[in-house]
Design a protein around this motif. Structure first.
Motif, PDB file in Angstrom:
ATOM      1  N   GLU A  62       0.820  -1.204   0.000  1.00  0.00           N
ATOM      2  CA  GLU A  62       0.000   0.000   0.000  1.00  0.00           C
ATOM      3  C   GLU A  62       0.858   1.259   0.000  1.00  0.00           C
ATOM      4  OE1 GLU A  62      -3.386   0.458   0.056  1.00  0.00           O
ATOM      5  OE2 GLU A  62      -3.754  -1.687  -0.233  1.00  0.00           O
ATOM      6  N   GLU A  63       2.107   1.127   0.465  1.00  0.00           N
ATOM      7  CA  GLU A  63       2.971   2.309   0.513  1.00  0.00           C
ATOM      8  C   GLU A  63       3.353   2.771  -0.894  1.00  0.00           C
ATOM      9  OE1 GLU A  63       2.871   0.277   4.246  1.00  0.00           O
ATOM     10  OE2 GLU A  63       3.437  -0.446   2.239  1.00  0.00           O
ATOM     11  N   VAL A  64       3.544   1.824  -1.818  1.00  0.00           N
ATOM     12  CA  VAL A  64       3.925   2.185  -3.192  1.00  0.00           C
ATOM     13  C   VAL A  64       2.722   2.710  -3.951  1.00  0.00           C
ATOM     14  CG1 VAL A  64       4.851   1.316  -5.378  1.00  0.00           C
ATOM     15  CG2 VAL A  64       5.821   0.542  -3.191  1.00  0.00           C
ATOM     16  N   ILE A  65       1.608   1.973  -3.913  1.00  0.00           N
ATOM     17  CA  ILE A  65       0.378   2.418  -4.569  1.00  0.00           C
ATOM     18  C   ILE A  65      -0.795   2.073  -3.661  1.00  0.00           C
ATOM     19  CG2 ILE A  65       0.381   0.287  -5.940  1.00  0.00           C
ATOM     20  CD1 ILE A  65      -1.248   1.859  -8.041  1.00  0.00           C
ATOM     21  N   PRO A  66      -1.366   3.046  -3.000  1.00  0.00           N
ATOM     22  CA  PRO A  66      -2.501   2.778  -2.113  1.00  0.00           C
ATOM     23  C   PRO A  66      -3.732   2.368  -2.909  1.00  0.00           C
ATOM     24  CG  PRO A  66      -2.116   5.138  -2.282  1.00  0.00           C
ATOM     25  CD  PRO A  66      -0.982   4.471  -2.992  1.00  0.00           C
ATOM     26  N   SER A  67      -4.669   1.703  -2.244  1.00  0.00           N
ATOM     27  CA  SER A  67      -5.887   1.223  -2.908  1.00  0.00           C
ATOM     28  C   SER A  67      -6.689   2.362  -3.515  1.00  0.00           C
ATOM     29  CB  SER A  67      -6.755   0.450  -1.901  1.00  0.00           C
ATOM     30  OG  SER A  67      -6.093  -0.706  -1.438  1.00  0.00           O
ATOM     31  N   SER A  68      -6.607   3.546  -2.921  1.00  0.00           N
ATOM     32  CA  SER A  68      -7.364   4.681  -3.458  1.00  0.00           C
ATOM     33  C   SER A  68      -6.842   5.146  -4.807  1.00  0.00           C
ATOM     34  CB  SER A  68      -7.334   5.837  -2.455  1.00  0.00           C
ATOM     35  OG  SER A  68      -5.997   6.245  -2.204  1.00  0.00           O
ATOM     36  N   GLN A  69      -5.599   4.805  -5.165  1.00  0.00           N
ATOM     37  CA  GLN A  69      -5.003   5.243  -6.421  1.00  0.00           C
ATOM     38  C   GLN A  69      -5.092   4.192  -7.525  1.00  0.00           C
ATOM     39  OE1 GLN A  69      -3.980   8.403  -6.791  1.00  0.00           O
ATOM     40  NE2 GLN A  69      -4.656   8.690  -4.660  1.00  0.00           N
ATOM     41  N   LEU A  70      -5.724   3.056  -7.244  1.00  0.00           N
ATOM     42  CA  LEU A  70      -5.869   2.027  -8.264  1.00  0.00           C
ATOM     43  C   LEU A  70      -6.841   2.483  -9.347  1.00  0.00           C
ATOM     44  CD1 LEU A  70      -6.130  -1.130  -5.955  1.00  0.00           C
ATOM     45  CD2 LEU A  70      -4.148  -0.409  -7.311  1.00  0.00           C
TER      46      LEU A  70
END
Length: 650
Positions: A62-70
């Motif tokens: 989640e630190e690299v790409i959080p779920s909100s940015q998917l």
């Protein structure tokens, strides 16, 4: 063509597949309103879309790409699903944690994914209970997992697992325990045709760490002096028993209702559709639950049998509550949750209401007996009166009947509270394990019908005790005995009033003195009619015969009925006996207290009078002034009115 340097620019020229996992629904569940709404403008999002973490394209953490940015993924429906026009539509059946696959609409740009299908979950796969965290991403996850944002309102209510999704056992596997990911579930029965070794373990699976420790400890014990001279077979049997005992102990602890929850308590799979659920257990219990049958030709006997059936159902329910501490299947299928004594009391309340329904015919039979007894007793003095005086005795009979009816209506209205008090007294909760009090009701005042319930131990072998008919007879006797003072008091008043009436008539008619004196003494039989309850329950008011040789109606054979086996009957030894009820009513020492009524508020003795408020009724001098102004109770109102009219000028 795919792989060439030339890109045509139209859809399909460079088709790219992907596979990924639907992320935490905290990021997309607000895209659609949970309830009815009037306008499309109130929809917060656009269409059925899901946030998808694509394998190989998006990092797991989640630190690299959080779920909100998917990226948002659209859904491709089958041709049978329709597109929404003319009412031809279906909604996607996707949940958070599902592994889905599809393609990119924008080809190599990889920003517009489309979901084409979903990969089903296997029943043996342990599902993680949290989502939206780095350690759970790309892992098998439950659709009921807790996300970053807790659900609220109707969303939280709708996400509670239904009975069809609740398993009857907790997963006891070790797939989620550190260092035991590859170990199998030793508590699950092996598949068919799987061979076992000499210790009773599956040959297709390696020993778990606990099984290895048990066998190692047993072999170390065999090296002691106490085991010298044992044969190889005896030593193998000793090791096998140690391993089997260890498995039994661990499985009992893991599958108990008090064990920490494991993944898999919910049924979330697409392959094992025959796996038993909570709904199956509850449905089977309802199929086997007996329903009392009423016999119109034997209302007293069938009503007592009905009470017996209700009590047996209650004992099964109570035993199930007591078993929740031992078996997960009882815990998950139990009707109530929370404090054990509170659950038992909650089961007693509806049972008492059902038994009050079966107790009512017995009270009505006693009422019928009393009314008939009074009417017959009053016939003798009525015959001694003059014809012009007999109507007074008829009026008295009618008033007596109304009084008795009123008394019994009040008794019937409070039967459920009395029965509940009797049952609590006969089986309240005993002390808890720590010695503290855990009473669900008043102390045992049930007249010796039962003992306090031990909430720390269920009935052995999960077999609820059968309720004998003698218990029902004692219970009915206790209820009749408890209501006897309420019945006896108006009967004594009736006897006294009738006696006074006949004495007045006797004083007026001296020539009838001897006969009326004897009739007056007959009132003693009214006041003593409550002594034999058995006669009251066996009383038959009248019987009609059409031909003079009518046969008795056929007695109903079945006492109870259930949906699985049909009708059934109790043994002949369990037939109710009114003589035992009468005996119990005469010897009962039970203290049955109905539900206390809330008293009206009363002012204190030293409380000062409050000043009058607007709307209060007038009293004293204020009332007299108002009456004077309104000419109320004024004897000279007509004269005063005429004098006032004459003073008017027209």
């Amino acid at each position: 063509m795919e792989g060439s340097l030339f890109t045509s620019g139209f859809l399909g020229a460079n088709f790219q597949w992907w596979i990924g996992q639907i992320g935490d629904d905290s990021e997309h569940r607000d895209n659609v309103l949970p309830g009815k709404h009037e306008s499309v403008e109130t929809i917060p999002g656009w269409g059925k879309r899901y946030k998808v973490r694509i394998i190989g394209l998006h990092d797991k953490t989640e630190e690299v790409i959080p779920s909100s940015q998917l990226p948002w993924a659209q859904v491709m429906y089958p041709v049978t699903g329709g597109g929404g026009q003319t009412g031809s539509r279906q909604t996607p059946n996707l949940r958070q944690g599902n592994f889905v696959f599809g393609f990119f609409l924008d080809s190599s740009d990889q920003q517009v994914p489309v979901i084409m299908g979903v990969l089903g979950n296997n029943a043996q796969t342990a599902l993680k209970q949290e989502i939206g965290k780095s350690e759970t991403n790309f892992g098998p996850t439950s659709g009921y997992s807790k996300g970053a944002k807790p659900k609220e309102g109707s969303q939280a209510d709708n996400e509670a697992p239904p009975d069809n999704d609740m398993g009857i056992e907790q997963r006891s596997g070790t797939q989620n325990e550190p260092g035991k990911e590859d170990e199998y579930d030793e508590c699950a029965p092996p598949p068919p045709n799987v061979k076992k070794n000499k210790h009773g373990l599956r040959v297709d699976r390696a020993q778990t760490s606990e099984q290895f420790a048990d066998s190692k400890k047993a072999r170390q014990e065999l090296e002691g002096e106490d085991f010298k001279g044992w044969s190889k077979q005896q030593k193998d049997d000793y090791v096998s028993k140690a391993v089997a005992d260890g498995i039994k102990s661990r499985c009992g602890a893991k599958k108990s209702a008090t064990a920490p929850p494991k993944p898999g308590a919910t049924l979330e799979n697409s392959d094992d559709t025959q796996l038993q659920s909570k709904a199956d257990v509850v449905k089977q219990e309802l199929y086997n639950r007996p329903i009392p049958l009423q016999d119109v030709y034997d209302p007293i006997g069938s009503s007592m049998k009905g009470m017996q059936v209700v009590l047996e159902n209650l004992m099964n329910d109570i035993n199930k509550v007591l078993s929740t501490a031992l078996a997960y299947v009882d815990a998950v299928s139990a009707a109530g949750q929370g404090d054990m004594c509170a659950q038992i009391e909650g089961l007693m309340e509806p049972a008492s209401e059902q038994m009050a329904k079966f107790m009512k015919p017995q009270m009505e039979k006693v009422q019928e007996f009393i009314v008939k007894k009074v009417q017959v007793t009053l016939d003798s003095p009525t015959d001694l009166l003059f014809p012009n005086q007999r109507h007074m005795m008829g009026d008295m009979k009618e008033q007596i009947t109304q009084l008795v009816t009123c008394v019994f209506e009040k008794i019937v209205d409070g039967l459920s509270e009395q029965i509940l008090s009797a049952m609590k007294g006969a089986g309240g909760c005993g002390p808890a394990a720590d010695g503290s009090s855990a009473d669900a009701g008043p102390p045992n005042m049930g007249g010796g019908r039962g003992e306090d319930i031990d909430q720390n131990e269920a009935t052995p072998n999960n077999q609820a005790p059968k309720v004998p008919m003698c218990y029902v007879e004692q219970l009915v006797g206790d209820i009749l005995s408890a209501n006897q003072p309420a019945i006896q008091e108006p009967i004594d008043q009736i006897a006294l009033q009738v006696d006074d009436f006949l004495k007045d008539i006797k004083s007026q008619l001296d020539e009838l003195q001897g006969g009326l004196s004897e009739a007056s003494g007959a009132m003693d039989s009214i006041s003593g009619m409550m002594g034999d309850m058995a006669s009251a329950l066996e009383f038959s008011n009248m019987q009609f015969t059409a031909f003079g040789c009518d046969m008795d109606p056929t007695k109903l054979i079945g006492d109870k009925y259930n949906f699985q086996n049909g009708a059934g009957a109790a043994e002949d030894s369990e037939e109710p006996k009114t003589s035992e009820v009468g005996k119990a009513a005469g010897e009962s020492t039970a203290e049955i207290n109905p539900k206390a009524e809330k008293p009206f508020a009363t002012p204190k003795k030293k409380e000062e009078n409050l000043p009058a408020q607007v709307g209060d009724p007038a009293t004293g001098s204020d009332l007299k002034e108002i009456q004077k102004e309104q000419n109320i109770n004024n004897p000279s109102y007509a004269q005063d009115r005429q004098a006032a009219v004459e003073t008017l000028e027209f």
